[in-house]
Design a protein around this motif. Structure first.
Motif, PDB file in Angstrom:
ATOM      1  N   ALA A 167      73.925  33.689  68.752  1.00  0.00           N
ATOM      2  CA  ALA A 167      73.502  34.614  67.703  1.00  0.00           C
ATOM      3  C   ALA A 167      74.624  35.569  67.323  1.00  0.00           C
ATOM      4  O   ALA A 167      75.568  35.793  68.084  1.00  0.00           O
ATOM      5  N   THR A 168      74.513  36.135  66.126  1.00  0.00           N
ATOM      6  CA  THR A 168      75.448  37.155  65.668  1.00  0.00           C
ATOM      7  C   THR A 168      74.655  38.379  65.221  1.00  0.00           C
ATOM      8  O   THR A 168      73.419  38.330  65.084  1.00  0.00           O
ATOM      9  N   VAL A 169      75.376  39.457  64.954  1.00  0.00           N
ATOM     10  CA  VAL A 169      74.706  40.684  64.526  1.00  0.00           C
ATOM     11  C   VAL A 169      73.948  40.462  63.220  1.00  0.00           C
ATOM     12  O   VAL A 169      72.944  41.123  62.951  1.00  0.00           O
ATOM     13  N   SER A 170      74.386  39.508  62.413  1.00  0.00           N
ATOM     14  CA  SER A 170      73.692  39.226  61.153  1.00  0.00           C
ATOM     15  C   SER A 170      72.306  38.626  61.367  1.00  0.00           C
ATOM     16  O   SER A 170      71.513  38.543  60.425  1.00  0.00           O
ATOM     17  N   ASP A 171      71.997  38.201  62.601  1.00  0.00           N
ATOM     18  CA  ASP A 171      70.665  37.674  62.903  1.00  0.00           C
ATOM     19  C   ASP A 171      69.643  38.783  63.138  1.00  0.00           C
ATOM     20  O   ASP A 171      68.458  38.506  63.373  1.00  0.00           O
ATOM     21  N   LEU A 172      70.077  40.039  63.096  1.00  0.00           N
ATOM     22  CA  LEU A 172      69.157  41.167  63.200  1.00  0.00           C
ATOM     23  C   LEU A 172      68.604  41.495  61.818  1.00  0.00           C
ATOM     24  O   LEU A 172      69.305  41.383  60.814  1.00  0.00           O
ATOM     25  N   ASP A 173      67.338  41.909  61.769  1.00  0.00           N
ATOM     26  CA  ASP A 173      66.674  42.237  60.514  1.00  0.00           C
ATOM     27  C   ASP A 173      67.149  43.609  60.030  1.00  0.00           C
ATOM     28  O   ASP A 173      67.033  44.609  60.744  1.00  0.00           O
ATOM     29  N   ALA A 174      67.687  43.665  58.816  1.00  0.00           N
ATOM     30  CA  ALA A 174      68.286  44.901  58.313  1.00  0.00           C
ATOM     31  C   ALA A 174      67.276  46.044  58.232  1.00  0.00           C
ATOM     32  O   ALA A 174      67.596  47.197  58.576  1.00  0.00           O
ATOM     33  N   ASP A 175      66.049  45.757  57.785  1.00  0.00           N
ATOM     34  CA  ASP A 175      65.041  46.816  57.642  1.00  0.00           C
ATOM     35  C   ASP A 175      64.593  47.329  59.009  1.00  0.00           C
ATOM     36  O   ASP A 175      64.466  48.550  59.216  1.00  0.00           O
ATOM     37  N   LEU A 176      64.313  46.413  59.946  1.00  0.00           N
ATOM     38  CA  LEU A 176      63.919  46.840  61.283  1.00  0.00           C
ATOM     39  C   LEU A 176      65.032  47.644  61.940  1.00  0.00           C
ATOM     40  O   LEU A 176      64.782  48.681  62.570  1.00  0.00           O
ATOM     41  N   LEU A 177      66.255  47.179  61.796  1.00  0.00           N
ATOM     42  CA  LEU A 177      67.385  47.851  62.420  1.00  0.00           C
ATOM     43  C   LEU A 177      67.592  49.240  61.834  1.00  0.00           C
ATOM     44  O   LEU A 177      67.814  50.217  62.568  1.00  0.00           O
ATOM     45  N   SER A 178      67.497  49.343  60.501  1.00  0.00           N
ATOM     46  CA  SER A 178      67.661  50.645  59.851  1.00  0.00           C
ATOM     47  C   SER A 178      66.584  51.630  60.308  1.00  0.00           C
ATOM     48  O   SER A 178      66.872  52.792  60.618  1.00  0.00           O
ATOM     49  N   GLY A 179      65.338  51.146  60.363  1.00  0.00           N
ATOM     50  CA  GLY A 179      64.247  52.005  60.829  1.00  0.00           C
ATOM     51  C   GLY A 179      64.429  52.432  62.261  1.00  0.00           C
ATOM     52  O   GLY A 179      64.144  53.584  62.638  1.00  0.00           O
ATOM     53  N   TRP A 180      64.904  51.498  63.098  1.00  0.00           N
ATOM     54  CA  TRP A 180      65.125  51.814  64.518  1.00  0.00           C
ATOM     55  C   TRP A 180      66.236  52.849  64.682  1.00  0.00           C
ATOM     56  O   TRP A 180      66.084  53.822  65.431  1.00  0.00           O
ATOM     57  N   LEU A 181      67.358  52.662  63.997  1.00  0.00           N
ATOM     58  CA  LEU A 181      68.469  53.614  64.097  1.00  0.00           C
ATOM     59  C   LEU A 181      68.028  55.019  63.666  1.00  0.00           C
ATOM     60  O   LEU A 181      68.365  56.017  64.314  1.00  0.00           O
ATOM     61  N   SER A 182      67.261  55.090  62.582  1.00  0.00           N
ATOM     62  CA  SER A 182      66.790  56.393  62.094  1.00  0.00           C
ATOM     63  C   SER A 182      65.884  57.069  63.110  1.00  0.00           C
ATOM     64  O   SER A 182      66.009  58.271  63.387  1.00  0.00           O
ATOM     65  N   ARG A 183      64.969  56.278  63.672  1.00  0.00           N
ATOM     66  CA  ARG A 183      64.031  56.832  64.639  1.00  0.00           C
ATOM     67  C   ARG A 183      64.742  57.308  65.903  1.00  0.00           C
ATOM     68  O   ARG A 183      64.436  58.371  66.430  1.00  0.00           O
ATOM     69  N   VAL A 184      65.707  56.533  66.382  1.00  0.00           N
ATOM     70  CA  VAL A 184      66.438  56.929  67.592  1.00  0.00           C
ATOM     71  C   VAL A 184      67.144  58.262  67.369  1.00  0.00           C
ATOM     72  O   VAL A 184      67.106  59.152  68.214  1.00  0.00           O
ATOM     73  N   ARG A 185      67.754  58.410  66.216  1.00  0.00           N
ATOM     74  CA  ARG A 185      68.485  59.665  65.946  1.00  0.00           C
ATOM     75  C   ARG A 185      67.530  60.842  65.760  1.00  0.00           C
ATOM     76  O   ARG A 185      67.847  61.978  66.121  1.00  0.00           O
TER      77      ARG A 185
END
Length: 498
Positions: A167-185
């Motif tokens: 797998a590569t980083v491009s296999d991550l879902d952009a919307d899920l990842l964006s939401g996760w990064l925002s929530r963590v911060r």
């Protein structure tokens, strides 16, 4: 149950006579020719399972009767086996009791602690000398079972952060990842707020560097935030099956084996939602009339199912040997079973489930990631996949209790964990259907709560036709309890309390 007296022994033998066999918790060995060499096997098996009792001097064949043995020699060899022939040594209780006028040696073997498993035969070694009790026999443990014991022994499992090499980083879902990064911060203090995206993903083990230094998703990152994890792990999914009878394998009245069968893929947030939808469309949603008209009552509380499925996906075993086994949801006419590979982890036991502070996470990084993953629930509410605060099992208990349903039945083995929810009993109101008095009472309650309502709104709330609702409204107007607003044939005509 441990045998500590002649009466205990007599009662246990009588139970076995009636059944015509010995039980999982008892092992009969006649020992007529001396102490059997299989004693270390049985000590290992009982210590690795739930404990048990070995009885020497009773022959099963011929009706469970006492035979002549050298009780002192058997007792001595049994003590030696427990102290010198198995590793780690086991503290067992050995006594000589009487049965049918003859001496019988009874060895009570307690279950070993999680830190002392697997118990194995010293001269053979752990790989080939570890036994487990299944039914009424001792069986060699598989490498997978031994590995799970070792994992529990050290209370550290890191399978969830294994790198997915294809797998590569491009296999991550952009919307899920964006939401996760925002929530963590939003919810973190200190260094996490100042980290760049890549550093934050690496520190939370969403991604990790492979042998060549290339950043790739971990199993946790892919399952929590991936576009389609099953492209790499086709069986890390959920399989839902609805059966026509209470026993798997039996066919229904039309010869059907399944009523419905669905394979559910996607990242964990999607699998949780789709699992609830699959269950929901296969269960009955009753309706009782109370308060503001209809209240939907499903056979199983959907909030409890959500927690159970999320827990199964979060706590399942993600070791290589278990990646070929999905989480299964099996719906029968009388129960719902949710099963995941991998039993309870660490020191957590069935009787401590739901207790304050009683939590042990096999997949620590996955659990941490999931608590910040955005999630839209089955009813449209936006939240997080899990709270990761040990609240899942208490939530299941509370939802079942509020639905007047019995507590779930939890079963845990080395290989799997299963949660069984028993079917809700029909209420009196459901069984009797609507009555004139409770519908009229519900209409009045609805109008009191809303101020006014149209016949269409009342029909939608009750699940009845507008024609039926209008009959009730006409009766209430004749009684002078309610009044109409607007002309008789107007689609805007409304009703209110007089």
């Amino acid at each position: 149950m441990a045998i500590v007296s002649n009466n205990d022994l007599a009662a246990a033998v009588e139970r076995m006579r009636m059944a015509g066999t010995d039980f999982a918790e008892y092992e009969l060995k006649s020992a007529e020719g001396g102490a059997p060499k299989s004693i270390p096997d049985t000590i290992s098996a009982f210590a690795n399972t739930n404990g048990g009792t070995v009885i020497f001097g009773i022959r099963e064949r011929g009706g469970f009767h006492a035979v002549d043995i050298d009780a002192k020699a058997v007792q001595a060899y049994c003590a030696q086996a427990a102290r010198e022939l198995v590793e780690p040594p086991q503290a067992i209780d050995i006594s000589i009791l009487q049965f049918e006028g003859k001496p019988v040696v009874v060895a009570n073997v307690p279950e070993a602690s999680a830190a002392a498993k697997p118990c194995y035969i010293r001269k053979i070694g752990r790989v080939h000398g570890s036994y487990i009790r299944t039914g009424d026999g001792d069986h060699k443990m598989s490498p997978y079972e031994i590995d799970r014991f070792i994992e529990n022994q050290h209370r550290v499992a890191r399978n969830d952060i294994s790198i997915v090499s294809e797998a590569t980083v491009s296999d991550l879902d952009a919307d899920l990842l964006s939401g996760w990064l925002s929530r963590v911060r939003e919810t973190s203090f200190g260094r996490a707020q100042a980290m760049g995206d890549d550093d934050l993903m690496a520190n939370r083990r969403v991604i990790a560097a492979d042998a060549e230094g290339i950043m790739r998703p971990t199993i946790s990152g892919l399952l929590a935030l991936g576009k389609y994890p099953q492209a790499f792990f086709p069986r890390l999914n959920v399989v839902f099956t609805s059966y026509p009878t209470p026993r798997k394998g039996d066919t229904g009245s039309r010869g059907e084996r399944f009523i419905d069968s669905v394979t559910i893929d996607g990242p964990i947030p999607s699998m949780v939602t789709d699992s609830i939808r699959a269950v929901s469309r296969n269960i009955r949603h009753g309706a009782i009339v109370k308060g503001a008209l209809r209240e939907d009552v499903p056979d199983y509380p959907l909030a409890a199912i959500r927690e159970a499925v999320a827990n199964a996906l979060m706590h399942r075993d993600y070791s290589i040997d278990a990646c070929g086994t999905p989480v299964s949801i099996d719906l029968y006419p009388d129960r719902l079973e949710i099963t995941n590979p991998g039993g309870l982890f660490g020191s957590l036991t069935i009787d401590r489930l739901g207790e304050r502070g009683a939590t042990a996470s096999r997949n620590q990084f996955l659990s941490r990631i999931l608590e910040d993953v955005p999630y839209t629930d089955y009813d449209g509410r936006v939240g997080r996949v899990v709270e990761n605060r040990g609240s899942g099992y208490p939530t299941i208990n509370r939802e079942l209790e509020e639905a007047l349903m019995p507590a779930p039945i939890a079963q845990s083995t080395l290989n799997q964990f299963e949660l069984v929810l028993r079917h809700r009993r029909m209420t009196e109101q459901e069984g009797g259907g609507y009555s004139k008095s409770n519908v009229e009472e519900a209409i009045l309650s609805f109008l009191s709560e809303k101020g006014s309502a149209s016949s269409a709104e009342l029909a939608h709330a009750s699940g009845m036709t507008q024609k039926t609702i209008r009959r009730y409204l006409a009766s209430l107007m004749d009684e002078g309890v309610i009044e109409a607003i607007g002309t008789m044939n107007s689609p805007k005509r409304r009703y209110r309390l007089s």
